[in-house]
Design an enzyme around this catalytic site. Structure first.
Site, mmCIF file in Angstrom:
data_model
loop_
_atom_site.group_PDB
_atom_site.id
_atom_site.type_symbol
_atom_site.label_atom_id
_atom_site.label_comp_id
_atom_site.label_asym_id
_atom_site.label_seq_id
_atom_site.Cartn_x
_atom_site.Cartn_y
_atom_site.Cartn_z
ATOM 1 N N ASP A 29 0.810 -1.221 0.000
ATOM 2 C CA ASP A 29 0.000 0.000 0.000
ATOM 3 C C ASP A 29 0.844 1.272 0.000
ATOM 4 O OD1 ASP A 29 -2.432 1.324 -0.069
ATOM 5 O OD2 ASP A 29 -2.540 1.510 2.113
ATOM 6 N N ASN A 77 -10.740 -3.195 -5.284
ATOM 7 C CA ASN A 77 -9.976 -2.221 -6.081
ATOM 8 C C ASN A 77 -10.585 -1.954 -7.467
ATOM 9 O OD1 ASN A 77 -6.774 -3.219 -4.658
ATOM 10 N ND2 ASN A 77 -8.015 -1.430 -4.150
HETATM 11 C C1 IPE Z 1 -5.332 -2.684 0.161
HETATM 12 O O1 IPE Z 1 -5.045 -1.381 -0.164
HETATM 13 C C2 IPE Z 1 -5.354 -3.529 -1.074
HETATM 14 C C3 IPE Z 1 -4.060 -3.704 -1.727
HETATM 15 C C4 IPE Z 1 -2.918 -3.228 -1.342
HETATM 16 C C5 IPE Z 1 -4.096 -4.544 -2.898
HETATM 17 P P1 IPE Z 1 -6.201 -0.314 -0.420
HETATM 18 O O2 IPE Z 1 -5.528 0.969 -0.695
HETATM 19 O O3 IPE Z 1 -7.134 -0.821 -1.459
HETATM 20 O O4 IPE Z 1 -6.954 -0.319 0.981
HETATM 21 P P2 IPE Z 1 -7.893 0.768 1.661
HETATM 22 O O5 IPE Z 1 -8.893 1.192 0.623
HETATM 23 O O6 IPE Z 1 -7.012 1.909 2.059
HETATM 24 O O7 IPE Z 1 -8.485 0.073 2.833
HETATM 25 C C1 IPE Z 2 -1.580 0.013 -3.334
HETATM 26 O O1 IPE Z 2 -1.345 1.362 -3.422
HETATM 27 C C2 IPE Z 2 -1.833 -0.650 -4.660
HETATM 28 C C3 IPE Z 2 -3.205 -1.102 -4.856
HETATM 29 C C4 IPE Z 2 -4.157 -1.081 -3.966
HETATM 30 C C5 IPE Z 2 -3.536 -1.618 -6.164
HETATM 31 P P1 IPE Z 2 -2.553 2.391 -3.484
HETATM 32 O O2 IPE Z 2 -2.897 2.595 -4.926
HETATM 33 O O3 IPE Z 2 -3.666 1.994 -2.620
HETATM 34 O O4 IPE Z 2 -1.845 3.696 -2.940
HETATM 35 P P2 IPE Z 2 -2.463 4.757 -1.959
HETATM 36 O O5 IPE Z 2 -2.923 4.028 -0.742
HETATM 37 O O6 IPE Z 2 -3.599 5.401 -2.682
HETATM 38 O O7 IPE Z 2 -1.343 5.692 -1.686
HETATM 39 MG MG MG Z 3 -4.119 2.355 -0.651
#
Ligand code: IPE
Ligand code: IPE
Ligand code: MG
Length: 249
Positions: A29, A77
């Site tokens: 994340d 996602n």
């Molecule tokens: C969790 O991250 C899912 C992945 C890293 C694949 P998200 O960015 O989707 O989680 P939330 O929305 O902050 O809970």
């Molecule tokens: C994690 O990074 C990757 C996925 C969930 C696919 P994010 O895209 O959630 O990055 P932030 O949390 O918005 O910074």
């Molecule tokens: Mg995220």
């Protein structure tokens, strides 16, 4: 146990050093925020995050971890803008393509957890090839969670068990062990340590069943910046934890 892990464990024993967790899981994340901080599109963060996965996976292999499970794309996602989802899917395709060519050479088994039927036919084919190659040899295993949700995995497992029961292929007596064998993670030990970089303190539907007794480690460092020294810190903290599993110390 892999040779690397055995050597590392033996060395750790001799030097009184910390042991290496057998199974580490990471919620990848913070890619979007990493890019935003640099004035780049969120998708640029995903590209750097995917490179970081390669680095961390090789490092885990080298220090003697047996299993690394990473959360790359959740069942939730898909709610993101189409352009971002498309870029992530393209990166995953590129990654699996490269993995098919290199995993045997790198002694890195790669497997995919998640509802593969929800992926594009092209990705489904790459997943099939990756899993097939992984079945040919033993050693360090990297599991990539793709279109994965802990609740979805449990519901799919329940459906598979029910179908087997109706067809007379499964015992009527359901145990935790039998149920585990219907999960995507069948055959993989539960994670010892779950790491979440990126500053959020939640599980976000990751390994709900398998993480029952995992140690949790949260870090403010964003995933693209989460290098090997950050992983070392997480392992050092893991080694200071006292795992009781409901027992007394
Ligand atoms: C969790 O991250 C899912 C992945 C890293 C694949 P998200 O960015 O989707 O989680 P939330 O929305 O902050 O809970
Ligand atoms: C994690 O990074 C990757 C996925 C969930 C696919 P994010 O895209 O959630 O990055 P932030 O949390 O918005 O910074
Ligand atoms: Mg995220």
């Amino acid at each position: 146990m892999s040779e690397d892990r055995k050597n590392k464990k033996d060395k750790a024993g001799e030097a009184g050093e910390a042991a290496v967790p057998r199974h580490i899981a990471i919620i990848l994340d913070g890619n979007g925020r990493w890019a935003k901080k640099r004035g780049l599109p969120r998708t640029a963060g995903h590209a750097v995050g995917s490179e970081n996965f390669r680095k961390i996976a090789l490092y885990c292999r080298d220090i003697g971890v047996d299993y690394l499970t990473v959360y790359a794309f959740s069942t939730e996602n898909w709610k993101r803008p189409e352009t971002e989802v498309n870029t992530i899917m393209k990166l995953l395709e590129k990654y699996l393509h490269e993995a098919i060519d290199t995993m045997e050479r790198d002694r890195m088994r790669m497997q995919v957890f998640g509802d593969v039927s929800g992926l594009s036919p092209r990705l489904q084919e790459l997943v099939k090839q990756t899993n097939e190659i992984a079945s040919r040899f033993e050693g360090f295993t990297a599991n990539i969670c793709l279109n994965y949700g802990g609740r979805d995995e449990i519901v799919r497992a329940a459906g598979k068990y029910a179908a087997d029961l109706v067809a007379g292929r499964a015992e009527g007596e359901l145990s935790e062990e039998l149920f585990s064998s219907y999960l995507d993670s069948a055959g993989t030990p539960d994670p010892d340590l779950i790491i979440r970089p990126g500053g959020e303190v939640r599980i976000s539907n990751f390994l709900l069943w398998q993480g029952a007794y995992s140690e949790l480690y949260f870090s403010d460092v964003l995933w693209p910046d989460f290098g090997t020294s950050e992983l070392d810190k997480a392992i050092a903290e893991f080694n200071n934890r006292n795992r009781r599993y409901g027992n007394v110390g």
